[in-house]
Motif scaffolding. Structure first.
Motif, PDB file in Angstrom:
ATOM      1  N   SER A 188      -6.461 -22.994 -21.439  1.00  0.00           N
ATOM      2  CA  SER A 188      -5.740 -23.237 -20.159  1.00  0.00           C
ATOM      3  C   SER A 188      -5.879 -24.944 -19.814  1.00  0.00           C
ATOM      4  CB  SER A 188      -6.520 -22.357 -19.200  1.00  0.00           C
ATOM      5  OG  SER A 188      -8.418 -23.315 -19.665  1.00  0.00           O
ATOM      6  N   ASP A 217       6.099 -20.148 -27.385  1.00  0.00           N
ATOM      7  CA  ASP A 217       6.008 -19.530 -25.868  1.00  0.00           C
ATOM      8  C   ASP A 217       4.496 -18.678 -25.132  1.00  0.00           C
ATOM      9  OD1 ASP A 217       7.590 -19.603 -23.870  1.00  0.00           O
ATOM     10  OD2 ASP A 217       9.236 -17.745 -25.053  1.00  0.00           O
ATOM     11  N   ASP A 218       4.866 -19.177 -24.501  1.00  0.00           N
ATOM     12  CA  ASP A 218       3.532 -18.378 -23.660  1.00  0.00           C
ATOM     13  C   ASP A 218       3.970 -16.966 -23.760  1.00  0.00           C
ATOM     14  OD1 ASP A 218       1.795 -17.395 -22.164  1.00  0.00           O
ATOM     15  OD2 ASP A 218       1.649 -18.876 -20.756  1.00  0.00           O
ATOM     16  N   GLY A 261      -3.391 -13.274 -22.579  1.00  0.00           N
ATOM     17  CA  GLY A 261      -4.215 -14.515 -23.386  1.00  0.00           C
ATOM     18  C   GLY A 261      -5.118 -13.487 -22.263  1.00  0.00           C
ATOM     19  N   TRP A 292      -7.429 -18.843 -22.442  1.00  0.00           N
ATOM     20  CA  TRP A 292      -6.675 -19.020 -23.119  1.00  0.00           C
ATOM     21  C   TRP A 292      -5.127 -18.404 -23.691  1.00  0.00           C
ATOM     22  CZ3 TRP A 292      -7.779 -22.662 -27.476  1.00  0.00           C
ATOM     23  CH2 TRP A 292      -9.200 -23.238 -27.941  1.00  0.00           C
ATOM     24  N   ARG A 293      -3.871 -19.372 -23.170  1.00  0.00           N
ATOM     25  CA  ARG A 293      -2.797 -18.226 -23.089  1.00  0.00           C
ATOM     26  C   ARG A 293      -2.577 -17.984 -25.229  1.00  0.00           C
ATOM     27  NH1 ARG A 293      -1.477 -20.758 -18.763  1.00  0.00           N
ATOM     28  NH2 ARG A 293      -1.938 -22.301 -18.355  1.00  0.00           N
ATOM     29  N   ARG A 294      -1.888 -16.953 -24.454  1.00  0.00           N
ATOM     30  CA  ARG A 294      -1.409 -16.104 -26.041  1.00  0.00           C
ATOM     31  C   ARG A 294       0.319 -16.553 -26.432  1.00  0.00           C
ATOM     32  NH1 ARG A 294      -2.794 -12.440 -29.387  1.00  0.00           N
ATOM     33  NH2 ARG A 294      -4.949 -12.123 -27.480  1.00  0.00           N
ATOM     34  N   LEU A 295       0.797 -16.922 -27.537  1.00  0.00           N
ATOM     35  CA  LEU A 295       1.221 -18.274 -27.934  1.00  0.00           C
ATOM     36  C   LEU A 295       2.112 -16.811 -28.963  1.00  0.00           C
ATOM     37  CD1 LEU A 295       0.126 -21.318 -28.437  1.00  0.00           C
ATOM     38  CD2 LEU A 295       1.513 -20.867 -26.386  1.00  0.00           C
TER      39      LEU A 295
END
Ligand SMILES: [Zn+2]
Ligand SMILES: [Zn+2]
Length: 221
Positions: free
Chosen positions: A4, A111-112, A116, A120-123
């Motif tokens: 994040s 890309d986000d 997530g 944490w963001r999922r890419l």
């Protein structure tokens, strides 16, 4: 996954491992019990790998895995063999290979995509066209943060596929005649004359009307 604060990247399992984010060098964690060592023979915990990349690409055809990336890893520590590879304790990621964008084009960045987990963001891989002007994480930047090379990977599986040839003039069925949403133009070119004449009359009438409206709006003292 991207942290994040944007300072770190990691990887996230698909099924049971979905609650865990691990780095380039990581120890397997059992999410079911902390009372045994990973991988345990009476549990299904541990990292899993295939001996060859083609088995991983075959798995990625399955809906559940199609958005995942391919990691080339070095397995170490305790391990258990299974039919296609190993279940093991510790891994070091050597390289990351990303598949295609959802639209089917070659990926150029990550890309986000939402979904997530805390911190944490999922890419997901995204192509240049779909990314447009949005802020995305370049493969190079991800590689720098992960400390391993990142590249595109489509395997040989897409080799028989290719873009369609552009439509030829004869396929296009007469250009402007399509404006009216009619079917293909008849074979006899003479037969096109009344159709095209009607089309021109229609367009002329529309143009006259637009010019009248424009005239009313701009005809001010
Ligand atoms: Zn376990
Ligand atoms: Zn795309």
């Amino acid at each position: 996954m991207l942290s994040s604060d944007g300072a770190a990247v990691g990887f996230n399992g698909v099924a049971l491992g979905r609650s865990q984010v691990y780095g380039t060098v990581a120890e397997a964690v059992c999410v079911q019990s902390s009372r045994h060592r990973c991988p345990s023979t009476w549990c299904d915990c541990g990292f899993y790998c295939f001996h060859d990349a083609e088995s991983a690409r075959a798995l990625a055809c399955d809906e559940q895995y199609e958005r995942s990336v391919l990691l080339e890893i070095l397995a170490s520590g305790r391990y258990v063999s299974y039919e296609l590879g190993l279940r093991y304790q510790r891994q070091t990621v050597r390289s990351v290979r990303v598949g295609r964008c959802r639209c089917g084009r070659t990926a150029a960045a990550l890309d986000d995509v939402g979904g997530g987990i805390v911190g944490w963001r999922r890419l997901e891989p995204v192509c240049r066209e779909c990314a447009g002007r949005r802020a995305v994480l370049s493969l190079e930047k991800f590689g720098t943060l992960a400390g391993v090379p990142v590249s595109g990977d489509e395997g040989g599986g897409y080799a028989p596929m290719g873009p369609l040839a552009p439509l030829s003039d004869s396929d296009r069925a007469g250009g402007p005649a399509d404006v009216g949403g009619r079917g293909p133009v008849p074979d006899d070119p003479e037969a096109e004359i009344p159709l095209l004449t009607a089309e021109v009359t229609l367009l002329q009438a529309r143009l006259d009307e637009l010019q009248r409206r424009l005239g009313r709006l701009t005809d001010r003292p």
